[in-house]
Design a protein around this motif. Structure first.
Motif, PDB file in Angstrom:
ATOM      1  N   ALA A  42       0.837  -1.208   0.000  1.00  0.00           N
ATOM      2  CA  ALA A  42       0.000   0.000   0.000  1.00  0.00           C
ATOM      3  C   ALA A  42       0.869   1.254   0.000  1.00  0.00           C
ATOM      4  CB  ALA A  42      -0.926   0.001   1.209  1.00  0.00           C
ATOM      5  N   LEU A  43       1.948   1.209   0.747  1.00  0.00           N
ATOM      6  CA  LEU A  43       2.867   2.343   0.784  1.00  0.00           C
ATOM      7  C   LEU A  43       3.456   2.628  -0.594  1.00  0.00           C
ATOM      8  CD1 LEU A  43       4.369   4.438   2.513  1.00  0.00           C
ATOM      9  CD2 LEU A  43       6.125   2.700   2.872  1.00  0.00           C
ATOM     10  N   ALA A  44       3.902   1.584  -1.272  1.00  0.00           N
ATOM     11  CA  ALA A  44       4.463   1.742  -2.619  1.00  0.00           C
ATOM     12  C   ALA A  44       3.407   2.263  -3.593  1.00  0.00           C
ATOM     13  CB  ALA A  44       5.034   0.411  -3.110  1.00  0.00           C
ATOM     14  N   GLU A  45       2.189   1.738  -3.496  1.00  0.00           N
ATOM     15  CA  GLU A  45       1.107   2.189  -4.372  1.00  0.00           C
ATOM     16  C   GLU A  45       0.751   3.649  -4.117  1.00  0.00           C
ATOM     17  OE1 GLU A  45      -2.075  -0.589  -3.753  1.00  0.00           O
ATOM     18  OE2 GLU A  45      -1.000  -2.215  -4.760  1.00  0.00           O
ATOM     19  N   HIS A  46       0.734   4.042  -2.850  1.00  0.00           N
ATOM     20  CA  HIS A  46       0.409   5.425  -2.530  1.00  0.00           C
ATOM     21  C   HIS A  46       1.509   6.378  -2.981  1.00  0.00           C
ATOM     22  CE1 HIS A  46      -2.627   3.972   0.647  1.00  0.00           C
ATOM     23  NE2 HIS A  46      -3.237   4.305  -0.472  1.00  0.00           N
ATOM     24  N   ALA A  47       2.748   5.965  -2.845  1.00  0.00           N
ATOM     25  CA  ALA A  47       3.860   6.806  -3.312  1.00  0.00           C
ATOM     26  C   ALA A  47       3.747   7.027  -4.820  1.00  0.00           C
ATOM     27  CB  ALA A  47       5.197   6.178  -2.949  1.00  0.00           C
ATOM     28  N   ALA A  48       3.500   5.953  -5.542  1.00  0.00           N
ATOM     29  CA  ALA A  48       3.366   6.062  -7.003  1.00  0.00           C
ATOM     30  C   ALA A  48       2.104   6.843  -7.374  1.00  0.00           C
ATOM     31  CB  ALA A  48       3.332   4.675  -7.633  1.00  0.00           C
ATOM     32  N   GLY A  49       1.006   6.561  -6.694  1.00  0.00           N
ATOM     33  CA  GLY A  49      -0.253   7.251  -6.975  1.00  0.00           C
ATOM     34  C   GLY A  49      -0.177   8.738  -6.710  1.00  0.00           C
ATOM     35  N   LEU A  50       0.520   9.115  -5.651  1.00  0.00           N
ATOM     36  CA  LEU A  50       0.689  10.528  -5.339  1.00  0.00           C
ATOM     37  C   LEU A  50       1.548  11.217  -6.394  1.00  0.00           C
ATOM     38  CD1 LEU A  50      -0.056  12.592  -3.158  1.00  0.00           C
ATOM     39  CD2 LEU A  50       2.064  11.993  -1.984  1.00  0.00           C
ATOM     40  N   GLU A  51       2.605  10.544  -6.809  1.00  0.00           N
ATOM     41  CA  GLU A  51       3.494  11.094  -7.828  1.00  0.00           C
ATOM     42  C   GLU A  51       2.768  11.265  -9.166  1.00  0.00           C
ATOM     43  OE1 GLU A  51       7.463   9.617 -10.123  1.00  0.00           O
ATOM     44  OE2 GLU A  51       7.415   9.337  -7.948  1.00  0.00           O
ATOM     45  N   GLN A  52       1.917  10.317  -9.491  1.00  0.00           N
ATOM     46  CA  GLN A  52       1.190  10.358 -10.762  1.00  0.00           C
ATOM     47  C   GLN A  52      -0.174  11.046 -10.642  1.00  0.00           C
ATOM     48  OE1 GLN A  52       1.075   6.206 -11.733  1.00  0.00           O
ATOM     49  NE2 GLN A  52       3.296   6.078 -11.971  1.00  0.00           N
ATOM     50  N   ARG A  53      -0.466  11.561  -9.470  1.00  0.00           N
ATOM     51  CA  ARG A  53      -1.710  12.281  -9.186  1.00  0.00           C
ATOM     52  C   ARG A  53      -2.955  11.434  -9.414  1.00  0.00           C
ATOM     53  NH1 ARG A  53      -0.424  18.522 -10.405  1.00  0.00           N
ATOM     54  NH2 ARG A  53       1.705  18.418  -9.645  1.00  0.00           N
ATOM     55  N   ARG A  54      -2.851  10.159  -9.054  1.00  0.00           N
ATOM     56  CA  ARG A  54      -4.008   9.259  -9.148  1.00  0.00           C
ATOM     57  C   ARG A  54      -4.786   9.220  -7.835  1.00  0.00           C
ATOM     58  NH1 ARG A  54      -2.252   4.172  -9.427  1.00  0.00           N
ATOM     59  NH2 ARG A  54      -0.055   4.663  -9.380  1.00  0.00           N
ATOM     60  N   VAL A  55      -4.148   9.632  -6.740  1.00  0.00           N
ATOM     61  CA  VAL A  55      -4.810   9.690  -5.437  1.00  0.00           C
ATOM     62  C   VAL A  55      -4.558  11.065  -4.830  1.00  0.00           C
ATOM     63  CG1 VAL A  55      -4.680   7.213  -4.927  1.00  0.00           C
ATOM     64  CG2 VAL A  55      -2.810   8.694  -4.251  1.00  0.00           C
ATOM     65  N   THR A  56      -5.481  11.482  -3.988  1.00  0.00           N
ATOM     66  CA  THR A  56      -5.331  12.780  -3.335  1.00  0.00           C
ATOM     67  C   THR A  56      -4.640  12.608  -1.985  1.00  0.00           C
ATOM     68  OG1 THR A  56      -7.436  12.684  -2.165  1.00  0.00           O
ATOM     69  CG2 THR A  56      -7.456  13.599  -4.426  1.00  0.00           C
ATOM     70  N   GLN A  57      -4.168  13.703  -1.466  1.00  0.00           N
ATOM     71  CA  GLN A  57      -3.541  13.686  -0.154  1.00  0.00           C
ATOM     72  C   GLN A  57      -4.546  13.263   0.914  1.00  0.00           C
ATOM     73  OE1 GLN A  57      -1.574  17.433   0.563  1.00  0.00           O
ATOM     74  NE2 GLN A  57      -0.575  17.390  -1.431  1.00  0.00           N
ATOM     75  N   ALA A  58      -5.772  13.729   0.778  1.00  0.00           N
ATOM     76  CA  ALA A  58      -6.822  13.379   1.744  1.00  0.00           C
ATOM     77  C   ALA A  58      -7.120  11.880   1.707  1.00  0.00           C
ATOM     78  CB  ALA A  58      -8.091  14.174   1.451  1.00  0.00           C
ATOM     79  N   GLU A  59      -7.125  11.287   0.519  1.00  0.00           N
ATOM     80  CA  GLU A  59      -7.374   9.846   0.407  1.00  0.00           C
ATOM     81  C   GLU A  59      -6.271   9.044   1.089  1.00  0.00           C
ATOM     82  OE1 GLU A  59      -9.802   9.560  -3.822  1.00  0.00           O
ATOM     83  OE2 GLU A  59      -7.611   9.636  -3.872  1.00  0.00           O
ATOM     84  N   ILE A  60      -5.029   9.458   0.884  1.00  0.00           N
ATOM     85  CA  ILE A  60      -3.909   8.744   1.498  1.00  0.00           C
ATOM     86  C   ILE A  60      -3.994   8.837   3.016  1.00  0.00           C
ATOM     87  CG2 ILE A  60      -1.400   8.788   1.831  1.00  0.00           C
ATOM     88  CD1 ILE A  60      -1.188   9.497  -1.154  1.00  0.00           C
ATOM     89  N   THR A  61      -4.240  10.032   3.515  1.00  0.00           N
ATOM     90  CA  THR A  61      -4.334  10.216   4.964  1.00  0.00           C
ATOM     91  C   THR A  61      -5.481   9.390   5.545  1.00  0.00           C
ATOM     92  OG1 THR A  61      -3.429  12.446   4.740  1.00  0.00           O
ATOM     93  CG2 THR A  61      -4.525  11.933   6.802  1.00  0.00           C
ATOM     94  N   ALA A  62      -6.627   9.415   4.888  1.00  0.00           N
ATOM     95  CA  ALA A  62      -7.784   8.655   5.375  1.00  0.00           C
ATOM     96  C   ALA A  62      -7.519   7.155   5.359  1.00  0.00           C
ATOM     97  CB  ALA A  62      -9.018   8.984   4.534  1.00  0.00           C
ATOM     98  N   GLN A  63      -6.896   6.662   4.291  1.00  0.00           N
ATOM     99  CA  GLN A  63      -6.620   5.225   4.201  1.00  0.00           C
ATOM    100  C   GLN A  63      -5.620   4.786   5.262  1.00  0.00           C
ATOM    101  OE1 GLN A  63      -5.624   4.210   0.140  1.00  0.00           O
ATOM    102  NE2 GLN A  63      -7.591   4.939  -0.616  1.00  0.00           N
ATOM    103  N   TRP A  64      -4.551   5.568   5.461  1.00  0.00           N
ATOM    104  CA  TRP A  64      -3.565   5.186   6.472  1.00  0.00           C
ATOM    105  C   TRP A  64      -4.116   5.334   7.880  1.00  0.00           C
ATOM    106  CZ3 TRP A  64       0.412   2.150   6.325  1.00  0.00           C
ATOM    107  CH2 TRP A  64       0.975   1.869   5.086  1.00  0.00           C
ATOM    108  N   SER A  65      -4.976   6.297   8.084  1.00  0.00           N
ATOM    109  CA  SER A  65      -5.621   6.436   9.386  1.00  0.00           C
ATOM    110  C   SER A  65      -6.451   5.196   9.694  1.00  0.00           C
ATOM    111  CB  SER A  65      -6.506   7.682   9.404  1.00  0.00           C
ATOM    112  OG  SER A  65      -7.085   7.852  10.665  1.00  0.00           O
ATOM    113  N   SER A  66      -7.184   4.735   8.702  1.00  0.00           N
ATOM    114  CA  SER A  66      -7.998   3.531   8.857  1.00  0.00           C
ATOM    115  C   SER A  66      -7.132   2.294   9.091  1.00  0.00           C
ATOM    116  CB  SER A  66      -8.867   3.349   7.609  1.00  0.00           C
ATOM    117  OG  SER A  66      -9.599   2.165   7.689  1.00  0.00           O
TER     118      SER A  66
END
Length: 135
Positions: free
Chosen positions: A51-75
């Motif tokens: 998930a960490l690798a996917e979020h790093a790539a998704g953030l770099e490619q703008r496929r996920v938002t900062q809010a989505e990453i924070t919410a998913q990791w919080s969960s």
């Protein structure tokens, strides 16, 4: 069920996951996440690292938002803390750490007195335009 303080710890740690990713420090974060999830099963650790690798790539490619990453990791961290309360110290360590190289922003104001042209801030005094003093 977790108490409010434990949920705040997980939420704070999730915010730092995002901060590390935004600073391009996924490798440093990978070590921290691995240390936390080693308290669980090998499969849980593997899922967290993937998930960490996917979020790093998704953030770099703008496929996920900062809010989505924070919410998913919080969960994820809240669920992990519920299953493994002994991981709280490791999660608190992630929450209280900041990525190296984080810059702080200082906000100030400018107040100028006298003659001359000032850029930004307040202006008091006279200004010369074409040799003439004006107020």
């Amino acid at each position: 069920m977790l108490d409010a303080a434990a949920i705040a710890v997980a939420t704070g740690a999730a915010s730092n996951v995002l901060a590390y990713l935004l600073q391009g420090r996924a490798d440093t974060l990978r070590t921290r996440i691995s240390a936390i999830f080693r308290r669980g099963t090998a499969q849980e650790e593997s899922h967290a690292l993937r998930a960490l690798a996917e979020h790093a790539a998704g953030l770099e490619q703008r496929r996920v938002t900062q809010a989505e990453i924070t919410a998913q990791w919080s969960s994820v961290l809240t669920a992990f803390l519920t299953a493994y309360p002994e991981a709280r110290a490791d999660i608190e360590a992630l929450r209280s750490s900041t990525p190296p190289g984080m810059r702080t922003v200082n906000i100030g104001s400018q107040h100028n007195h006298g003659r001359g042209t000032f850029i930004g801030g307040d202006n008091h005094g006279t200004i010369r335009v074409n040799g003439q003093e004006e107020r």
